[in-house]
Design a protein around this motif. Structure first.
Motif, PDB file in Angstrom:
ATOM      1  N   ILE A 237      -3.549   6.676   7.857  1.00  0.00           N
ATOM      2  CA  ILE A 237      -2.952   5.361   8.109  1.00  0.00           C
ATOM      3  C   ILE A 237      -3.944   4.454   8.818  1.00  0.00           C
ATOM      4  CG2 ILE A 237      -1.135   4.139   9.364  1.00  0.00           C
ATOM      5  CD1 ILE A 237       0.586   6.771   8.890  1.00  0.00           C
ATOM      6  N   ARG A 238      -4.577   4.959   9.860  1.00  0.00           N
ATOM      7  CA  ARG A 238      -5.543   4.138  10.605  1.00  0.00           C
ATOM      8  C   ARG A 238      -6.699   3.711   9.715  1.00  0.00           C
ATOM      9  NH1 ARG A 238      -4.972   8.011  15.545  1.00  0.00           N
ATOM     10  NH2 ARG A 238      -3.438   6.887  16.787  1.00  0.00           N
TER      11      ARG A 238
ATOM     12  N   SER B  26       6.062  10.352   6.347  1.00  0.00           N
ATOM     13  CA  SER B  26       5.901  11.676   6.955  1.00  0.00           C
ATOM     14  C   SER B  26       6.011  11.616   8.470  1.00  0.00           C
ATOM     15  CB  SER B  26       4.566  12.313   6.530  1.00  0.00           C
ATOM     16  OG  SER B  26       3.479  11.639   7.141  1.00  0.00           O
ATOM     17  N   LEU B  27       5.935  10.397   9.038  1.00  0.00           N
ATOM     18  CA  LEU B  27       6.120  10.195  10.474  1.00  0.00           C
ATOM     19  C   LEU B  27       7.522   9.646  10.769  1.00  0.00           C
ATOM     20  CD1 LEU B  27       2.641   8.655  11.422  1.00  0.00           C
ATOM     21  CD2 LEU B  27       3.353  11.059  11.463  1.00  0.00           C
ATOM     22  N   ASP B  28       8.427   9.759   9.804  1.00  0.00           N
ATOM     23  CA  ASP B  28       9.847   9.414   9.934  1.00  0.00           C
ATOM     24  C   ASP B  28      10.132   7.916   9.974  1.00  0.00           C
ATOM     25  OD1 ASP B  28      12.552  10.105   9.968  1.00  0.00           O
ATOM     26  OD2 ASP B  28      12.646  10.089  12.150  1.00  0.00           O
ATOM     27  N   VAL B  29       9.329   7.122   9.267  1.00  0.00           N
ATOM     28  CA  VAL B  29       9.611   5.698   9.120  1.00  0.00           C
ATOM     29  C   VAL B  29       9.645   5.389   7.631  1.00  0.00           C
ATOM     30  CG1 VAL B  29       8.791   3.352   9.533  1.00  0.00           C
ATOM     31  CG2 VAL B  29       8.515   5.090  11.299  1.00  0.00           C
ATOM     32  N   THR B  30      10.784   4.886   7.182  1.00  0.00           N
ATOM     33  CA  THR B  30      10.982   4.537   5.780  1.00  0.00           C
ATOM     34  C   THR B  30      11.147   3.029   5.678  1.00  0.00           C
ATOM     35  OG1 THR B  30      12.115   6.629   5.461  1.00  0.00           O
ATOM     36  CG2 THR B  30      12.413   4.981   3.752  1.00  0.00           C
ATOM     37  N   PHE B  31      10.478   2.428   4.736  1.00  0.00           N
ATOM     38  CA  PHE B  31      10.563   0.981   4.576  1.00  0.00           C
ATOM     39  C   PHE B  31      11.534   0.609   3.465  1.00  0.00           C
ATOM     40  CE2 PHE B  31       6.744   1.594   6.955  1.00  0.00           C
ATOM     41  CZ  PHE B  31       6.865   0.615   7.916  1.00  0.00           C
TER      42      PHE B  31
ATOM     43  N   GLN C 101       0.851  -1.190   0.000  1.00  0.00           N
ATOM     44  CA  GLN C 101       0.000   0.000   0.000  1.00  0.00           C
ATOM     45  C   GLN C 101       0.888   1.243   0.000  1.00  0.00           C
ATOM     46  OE1 GLN C 101      -3.421  -0.041   2.570  1.00  0.00           O
ATOM     47  NE2 GLN C 101      -3.185  -2.233   2.938  1.00  0.00           N
ATOM     48  N   GLY C 102       1.244   1.671  -1.203  1.00  0.00           N
ATOM     49  CA  GLY C 102       2.172   2.793  -1.372  1.00  0.00           C
ATOM     50  C   GLY C 102       1.777   4.069  -0.659  1.00  0.00           C
ATOM     51  N   GLU C 103       0.484   4.380  -0.639  1.00  0.00           N
ATOM     52  CA  GLU C 103       0.045   5.614   0.013  1.00  0.00           C
ATOM     53  C   GLU C 103       0.268   5.560   1.524  1.00  0.00           C
ATOM     54  OE1 GLU C 103      -3.971   6.389  -1.174  1.00  0.00           O
ATOM     55  OE2 GLU C 103      -3.390   6.840  -3.235  1.00  0.00           O
TER      56      GLU C 103
END
Length: 194
Positions: free
Chosen positions: A129-130, A20-25, A11-13
């Motif tokens: 996200i939720r 934007s919450l400072d977590v990069t996968f 889920q790219g979005e």
């Protein structure tokens, strides 16, 4: 279906909102730490400060900071995402934990929440996200973070073999004038409501 890194990254979005919450996968190419008893740590992502998120064989999520601190931060991948969404400043909660004091962590969470710069952007990211993941709000994310770090028995080592230290740091929000003042304002507004 439980939330996994594979389900999430499809889920790219959602991945963009988490960014934007400072977590990069996007994990690092080169391993810069080892975990005792784990042959091939599965790094699932990183943060802006160079820290790494690792999904352990136990399904716990471990965080290794670039400053030599490490520990388990969530009991599952879903709990990890819930933590990041509820408290994107979770690492600062640990920084201002006064050595692992749960009440100090709760004070830090309240003070940090009240000092968010782009609160509207953060709240929009949280809602998106939720909603897209059908992710419930956790009952007590600060308590869960405390429990995970306090029970963490993972031994993380730098490439030279030296062990990382705990994620609990010795600072309190009283050591930071901005957070101390924010906590005082929060306490004052709580008293006025009574």
């Amino acid at each position: 279906m439980p939330l996994t890194p594979e389900v999430l990254t499809a889920q790219g979005e959602v991945v963009a909102w988490l960014g934007s919450l400072d977590v990069t996968f996007a994990p690092d190419e080169e391993p810069w730490f080892t975990i005792d008893g784990v042959d091939s740590p599965r790094q699932i992502g990183s943060d802006g400060s160079g820290g790494a998120f690792v999904l352990l064989p136990s399904r716990n999520v471990l965080y290794a900071s670039s400053e030599g601190r490490a520990g388990i931060i969530a009991e599952s991948f879903e709990a990890f995402v819930q933590l990041v969404v509820a408290h994107p400043y979770w690492l600062d909660i640990l920084k201002f934990s006064a050595g692992g004091d749960l009440q100090e962590m709760r004070r830090a969470a309240d003070a940090l929440e009240s000092t968010l710069d782009d609160e509207d952007d953060i709240n929009e990211a949280r809602e998106e996200i939720r909603g897209r993941l059908d992710l419930p709000e956790p009952d007590d994310p600060v308590g869960a973070l405390y429990d995970a770090v306090a029970a963490s028995d993972a031994i993380v080592r730098a490439t030279d073999g030296s062990p990382f230290t705990t994620l609990f740091n010795r600072f309190s929000i009283d050591n930071n004038p901005v957070l101390r003042n924010a906590a005082a304002r929060e306490a004052g507004s709580s008293l006025r409501m009574i």
